[in-house]
Design an enzyme around this catalytic site. Sequence first.
Site, PDB file in Angstrom:
ATOM      1  N   HIS A 492       0.842  -1.243   0.126  1.00 53.22           N
ATOM      2  CA  HIS A 492      -0.236   0.089  -0.057  1.00 53.22           C
ATOM      3  C   HIS A 492       0.953   1.322   0.049  1.00 53.22           C
ATOM      4  O   HIS A 492       0.901   2.229  -0.994  1.00 53.22           O
ATOM      5  CB  HIS A 492      -0.608   0.088   1.163  1.00 53.22           C
ATOM      6  CG  HIS A 492      -1.654   1.227   1.481  1.00 53.22           C
ATOM      7  ND1 HIS A 492      -2.960   1.308   1.043  1.00 53.22           N
ATOM      8  CD2 HIS A 492      -1.413   2.345   1.701  1.00 53.22           C
ATOM      9  CE1 HIS A 492      -3.564   2.552   1.258  1.00 53.22           C
ATOM     10  NE2 HIS A 492      -2.536   3.026   1.753  1.00 53.22           N
ATOM     11  N   GLU A 493       1.887   1.502   0.870  1.00 51.08           N
ATOM     12  CA  GLU A 493       2.581   2.412   1.228  1.00 51.08           C
ATOM     13  C   GLU A 493       3.545   2.810  -0.007  1.00 51.08           C
ATOM     14  O   GLU A 493       3.585   3.724  -0.632  1.00 51.08           O
ATOM     15  CB  GLU A 493       3.445   2.575   2.392  1.00 51.08           C
ATOM     16  CG  GLU A 493       2.426   2.633   3.662  1.00 51.08           C
ATOM     17  CD  GLU A 493       1.531   3.767   3.649  1.00 51.08           C
ATOM     18  OE1 GLU A 493       1.860   4.682   3.022  1.00 51.08           O
ATOM     19  OE2 GLU A 493       0.210   3.464   4.195  1.00 51.08           O
ATOM     20  N   HIS A 496       1.806   4.542  -2.846  1.00 48.96           N
ATOM     21  CA  HIS A 496       1.877   5.978  -2.878  1.00 48.96           C
ATOM     22  C   HIS A 496       3.188   6.390  -3.391  1.00 48.96           C
ATOM     23  O   HIS A 496       3.422   7.297  -4.034  1.00 48.96           O
ATOM     24  CB  HIS A 496       1.537   6.465  -1.317  1.00 48.96           C
ATOM     25  CG  HIS A 496       0.269   6.723  -0.589  1.00 48.96           C
ATOM     26  ND1 HIS A 496      -0.598   7.129  -1.329  1.00 48.96           N
ATOM     27  CD2 HIS A 496      -0.102   5.798   0.437  1.00 48.96           C
ATOM     28  CE1 HIS A 496      -1.788   7.129  -0.522  1.00 48.96           C
ATOM     29  NE2 HIS A 496      -1.330   6.285   0.476  1.00 48.96           N
ATOM     30  N   HIS A 499       3.265   6.604  -7.000  1.00 52.06           N
ATOM     31  CA  HIS A 499       2.459   7.678  -7.298  1.00 52.06           C
ATOM     32  C   HIS A 499       3.374   9.000  -7.513  1.00 52.06           C
ATOM     33  O   HIS A 499       3.317   9.911  -8.260  1.00 52.06           O
ATOM     34  CB  HIS A 499       1.314   8.094  -6.640  1.00 52.06           C
ATOM     35  CG  HIS A 499       0.493   8.918  -7.026  1.00 52.06           C
ATOM     36  ND1 HIS A 499      -0.947   9.217  -6.228  1.00 52.06           N
ATOM     37  CD2 HIS A 499       0.076   9.484  -8.360  1.00 52.06           C
ATOM     38  CE1 HIS A 499      -1.551   9.884  -7.069  1.00 52.06           C
ATOM     39  NE2 HIS A 499      -1.066  10.234  -8.132  1.00 52.06           N
TER      40      HIS A 499
END
Length: 703
Positions: A492-493, A496, A499
């Site tokens: 998940h992290e 980010h 991105h």
Amino acid sequence: MLAVLASCSNNAGRQAASNSDSMSTSNPFYAASTLPFQAADFSKIKNSDYKPALEEGMKQELADIQKIADDPAAPTFDNTFVALEKSGQLLRRVQGVFGLVTSANNNPELQKLQEEEAPKLAAVNDALFLNSKLFKKVETVYNQRAQLKLDPESNRLVEYYYQKFELAGAKLSDAAKDTLKKLNGEEASLCAKFNNQLLAAAKKGALVVTDTAALAGLSEGALAAAAVDADSAKMPGKWLLPLQNTTQQPALQMLSVRDTRQKLFEASWNRAEKSDSNDTRATIARIAQIRAQKAKLIGFPNYAALTLQDQMAKTPETVTKFLDKLIPAATAKATREAKDIQALIDKQKGGFQLQPWDWNFYSEQVRKAKYDIDENEVKPYFELNNVLQNGVFYAANQLYGLTFKERKDIPVYQEDVRVFEVFDKDGSSIALFYCDYFKRDNKNGGAWMDNMVGQSKLLGTKPVIYNVCNFTKPANGQPALISFSDVTTMFHEFGHGLHGIFASQEYPSLSGTATARDFVEFPSQFNEHWASDPQVFKNYAKHYKTGALMPQVLVDKIKKAATFNEGYALTEILAAADLDMQWHMVTVNDPLQDVDKFEAAALHKTHLDVPQVPTRYRSSYFLHIWSNGYAAGYYAYLWTEMLDDDAFAWFQEHGGLTRENGQRFRDMILSRGNTEDLATMFRNFRGSDPHIEPMLKNRGLTE
């Protein structure tokens, strides 16, 4: 969770920075770092460097803003918007590092500085967005934008700034602006205070155990870690269970002594409600009241209505309707799960009714019985470094062609932190990635990503990204074995991170993760799907001792158990999201709230007061909404889950894990930042507006 570096409110402020300490040319923030990617040189940075750098940075930013406002030339895109994007580079530089260390490696000196500087930093925000002369220039260019024939990103920047000014109160009278500035300053101070109160409350609230018999059920590794934590807290011969940011605690799944489970749960539940200096209730009640006052002043019925204007959802009513679609199915499934657990307790002649502190312990037994899966059997296949290198990084290589090289020559802010240089598919160096995975008493709870240095073609900067988590640190010499939930958090992290790594914007305000809250979690939650992709999974799920692949029978068990307990999981997050919305729909006509009564009434109103399922975050320790920039935005995790599940459905329809699919996602989502309407961006990728059905299916809420 994506971190937010600025003060807890985007519209905060009080007195302008003044009487700044002199900043020496030897200060490490005086000029851009000479390290690769302008990464901070932590070997040179001292606590005493931050204040003069912040003060001088604010002074320079205020001067830059006033210079733009006072420019006698007719307003143009370049002398207004480009000039704003170039302003305040010293402040940008120091805040990137200060935000990191105060969230991940804080200390009393920096905590004090946080509270001292928060209203001053907020005042700089006001000096920008409440400057009448500057807004007139912004408005002039905004009204002329159709004739200026700007490129799409530049046009988006004009619209972005105009809305920011509007929502910040730029159209208010001078008297109303003065009132707003006072409210902004008070809010900024209270947000910093809340953050520090909560950090202290969590540290003080950790459960101290004097007899290992009370810790029956914990693994040897967990016991050893608890002993190490106690030694670090100067309590030799004891065991310490630190508190995670969430209501439920990891150890509750393993502890077989019910009294210990209850003590640990209550330590978590009551951490910030002890009527001492760390009690946050008065702080958050006033923050909620201030936000309602600000919203009314700017022309909105409540703070949620104000803050949702620049989000995909747009209105509180849209959010409420979205949550209402999920609540009945989630609570019904949670109720069925509770009956299964109660049946097991009765079968074992427990003689008690299921309570929140029992859920994880007995649901784990139900899971074992239903799926024959044991967490202690699974963890040896998830050694942290192997998950990082052969899972997280491997998936990024297969999808996007990235490769990673560890850089031990770059100084870090804490010994556990690691740094990797990121290389693109053509071999070019595109970013630095820092990872800081283990829990510390001086680290905020939860997990997050942010930039130490943001990407911008205008400024000539490339991204320096960090991921921070709170996994249990093993005793010396022991492997860091993590749960599959922790594995998912890493993916998940890093989603980010991708991105931010793929950001390719001209302007820093639109770069990378600088998007709406209800879009920014989309890339991160999308990346979670690759943790369980068969090709990726078999590349990292290997026994830490033997290197053997996880047996297929165990893999199948994990897959079958994927939607187990999802009624509980969704209900607890829905409770938090709904609680957040109700706090931020308080109006100026409502009195200062009694926090506990408000919380109980709010959950009862929406039928989310399921006795055995506590809210994921209680109001008094809801860091996201009181200090981390997610006010009226916690729903975003569920909204973006709808986006990510639907996007992943597209991948499944088009061949899954391929470089071609990865490149398309990179080109159409990950590299676009905030350069176009986000609903349009999603629609262009998916071919339609998002559908909620894939989310319901993945959650196991459809038949």
